[in-house]
Motif scaffolding. Structure first.
Motif, PDB file in Angstrom:
ATOM      1  N   GLN A  20     -13.055  18.503   4.596  1.00 46.73           N
ATOM      2  CA  GLN A  20     -13.239  19.155   5.880  1.00 46.73           C
ATOM      3  C   GLN A  20     -11.920  19.352   6.621  1.00 46.73           C
ATOM      4  N   ALA A  21     -10.895  18.592   6.261  1.00 49.79           N
ATOM      5  CA  ALA A  21      -9.634  18.645   6.993  1.00 49.79           C
ATOM      6  C   ALA A  21      -8.637  19.540   6.266  1.00 49.79           C
ATOM      7  N   GLY A  22      -7.465  19.668   6.861  1.00 49.41           N
ATOM      8  CA  GLY A  22      -6.422  20.496   6.285  1.00 49.41           C
ATOM      9  C   GLY A  22      -5.709  19.802   5.132  1.00 49.41           C
ATOM     10  N   LYS A  23      -4.676  20.468   4.628  1.00 50.41           N
ATOM     11  CA  LYS A  23      -3.995  19.957   3.446  1.00 50.41           C
ATOM     12  C   LYS A  23      -3.130  18.739   3.745  1.00 50.41           C
ATOM     13  N   ASP A  24      -2.805  18.478   4.999  1.00 53.61           N
ATOM     14  CA  ASP A  24      -1.967  17.349   5.342  1.00 53.61           C
ATOM     15  C   ASP A  24      -2.763  16.095   5.697  1.00 53.61           C
ATOM     16  N   PHE A  25      -4.067  16.139   5.568  1.00 47.89           N
ATOM     17  CA  PHE A  25      -4.905  15.000   5.931  1.00 47.89           C
ATOM     18  C   PHE A  25      -4.853  13.956   4.826  1.00 47.89           C
ATOM     19  N   TYR A  26      -4.527  12.698   5.171  1.00 41.83           N
ATOM     20  CA  TYR A  26      -4.528  11.582   4.231  1.00 41.83           C
ATOM     21  C   TYR A  26      -5.408  10.497   4.807  1.00 41.83           C
ATOM     22  N   LYS A  27      -6.460  10.176   4.106  1.00 37.18           N
ATOM     23  CA  LYS A  27      -7.436   9.243   4.633  1.00 37.18           C
ATOM     24  C   LYS A  27      -6.952   7.796   4.561  1.00 37.18           C
ATOM     25  N   GLY A  28      -6.135   7.472   3.593  1.00 34.01           N
ATOM     26  CA  GLY A  28      -5.679   6.094   3.442  1.00 34.01           C
ATOM     27  C   GLY A  28      -6.619   5.300   2.568  1.00 34.01           C
ATOM     28  N   ASN A  29      -6.304   4.038   2.381  1.00 35.18           N
ATOM     29  CA  ASN A  29      -7.139   3.208   1.513  1.00 35.18           C
ATOM     30  C   ASN A  29      -7.585   1.930   2.213  1.00 35.18           C
ATOM     31  N   ARG A  30      -7.692   1.959   3.521  1.00 31.65           N
ATOM     32  CA  ARG A  30      -8.279   0.901   4.342  1.00 31.65           C
ATOM     33  C   ARG A  30      -7.540  -0.424   4.219  1.00 31.65           C
ATOM     34  N   THR A  31      -6.231  -0.390   4.036  1.00 30.52           N
ATOM     35  CA  THR A  31      -5.485  -1.631   3.928  1.00 30.52           C
ATOM     36  C   THR A  31      -5.064  -2.162   5.279  1.00 30.52           C
ATOM     37  N   GLY A  32      -4.948  -1.312   6.265  1.00 33.03           N
ATOM     38  CA  GLY A  32      -4.550  -1.763   7.583  1.00 33.03           C
ATOM     39  C   GLY A  32      -3.042  -1.838   7.730  1.00 33.03           C
ATOM     40  N   ALA A  33      -2.597  -1.849   8.952  1.00 35.16           N
ATOM     41  CA  ALA A  33      -1.162  -1.896   9.220  1.00 35.16           C
ATOM     42  C   ALA A  33      -0.689  -3.343   9.228  1.00 35.16           C
ATOM     43  N   MET A  34       0.479  -3.588   8.670  1.00 34.65           N
ATOM     44  CA  MET A  34       1.073  -4.918   8.682  1.00 34.65           C
ATOM     45  C   MET A  34       2.244  -4.983   9.647  1.00 34.65           C
ATOM     46  N   GLY A  35       2.367  -4.000  10.507  1.00 33.62           N
ATOM     47  CA  GLY A  35       3.454  -3.983  11.469  1.00 33.62           C
ATOM     48  C   GLY A  35       3.347  -2.742  12.335  1.00 33.62           C
ATOM     49  N   TRP A  36       4.505  -2.288  12.852  1.00 35.94           N
ATOM     50  CA  TRP A  36       4.498  -1.100  13.687  1.00 35.94           C
ATOM     51  C   TRP A  36       5.802  -0.345  13.499  1.00 35.94           C
ATOM     52  N   HIS A  37       5.748   0.951  13.826  1.00 31.84           N
ATOM     53  CA  HIS A  37       6.926   1.813  13.744  1.00 31.84           C
ATOM     54  C   HIS A  37       7.748   1.668  15.017  1.00 31.84           C
ATOM     55  N   THR A  38       9.051   1.636  14.840  1.00 33.82           N
ATOM     56  CA  THR A  38       9.935   1.573  15.998  1.00 33.82           C
ATOM     57  C   THR A  38      10.271   2.988  16.443  1.00 33.82           C
ATOM     58  N   LYS A  39      10.835   3.105  17.642  1.00 34.34           N
ATOM     59  CA  LYS A  39      11.176   4.441  18.128  1.00 34.34           C
ATOM     60  C   LYS A  39      12.420   5.000  17.439  1.00 34.34           C
ATOM     61  N   TYR A  40      13.117   4.178  16.661  1.00 35.57           N
ATOM     62  CA  TYR A  40      14.296   4.627  15.934  1.00 35.57           C
ATOM     63  C   TYR A  40      13.996   4.985  14.482  1.00 35.57           C
ATOM     64  N   GLY A  41      12.735   4.986  14.092  1.00 39.88           N
ATOM     65  CA  GLY A  41      12.342   5.379  12.747  1.00 39.88           C
ATOM     66  C   GLY A  41      12.231   4.226  11.771  1.00 39.88           C
ATOM     67  N   GLY A  42      12.384   3.010  12.234  1.00 37.88           N
ATOM     68  CA  GLY A  42      12.249   1.846  11.361  1.00 37.88           C
ATOM     69  C   GLY A  42      10.822   1.324  11.381  1.00 37.88           C
TER      70      GLY A  42
END
Length: 103
Positions: A20-42
């Motif tokens: 149903q979504a566009g070509k850039d849609f990635y559903k993921g594999n339900r692993t969850g985030a282990m951190g966060w993105h910084t504003k500097y790209g790290g």
């Protein structure tokens, strides 16, 4: 071809999928985030969220790896041998047991 109006409303309530979504849609594999993105790209890892797996004590474990005990480790002069005939699973297990494999 479009679905009928009641069915279309029901489809909108369902989770979005890749068809149903566009070509850039990635559903993921339900692993969850282990951190966060910084504003500097790290990426900062939160070690409280990192998964740790504890291996049980395997000292009395009676299953063996699927390798015969008489097989030696691969040396530098390793040669590849191909067989001309196909081997079925029963024949492979029979040969493995003869070579010292334990089930």
């Amino acid at each position: 071809m479009r679905p009928t109006a009641p069915l279309f409303r029901a489809i909108r309530r369902l989770p979005l999928n890749t068809k149903q979504a566009g070509k850039d849609f990635y559903k993921g594999n339900r692993t969850g985030a282990m951190g966060w993105h910084t504003k500097y790209g790290g990426y900062k890892i939160d070690y409280k969220k990192v998964r740790t797996y504890i291996c049980p004590d395997l000292s009395d474990f009676n299953l063996t790896p699927f390798v015969a005990k008489r097989i030696e480790k691969v040396a530098e002069n390793w040669e590849h041998h191909e067989s001309k005939s196909a081997v079925d699973g029963k024949e492979y297990l029979r040969q493995w047991k003869l070579d010292g494999g334990v089930l």
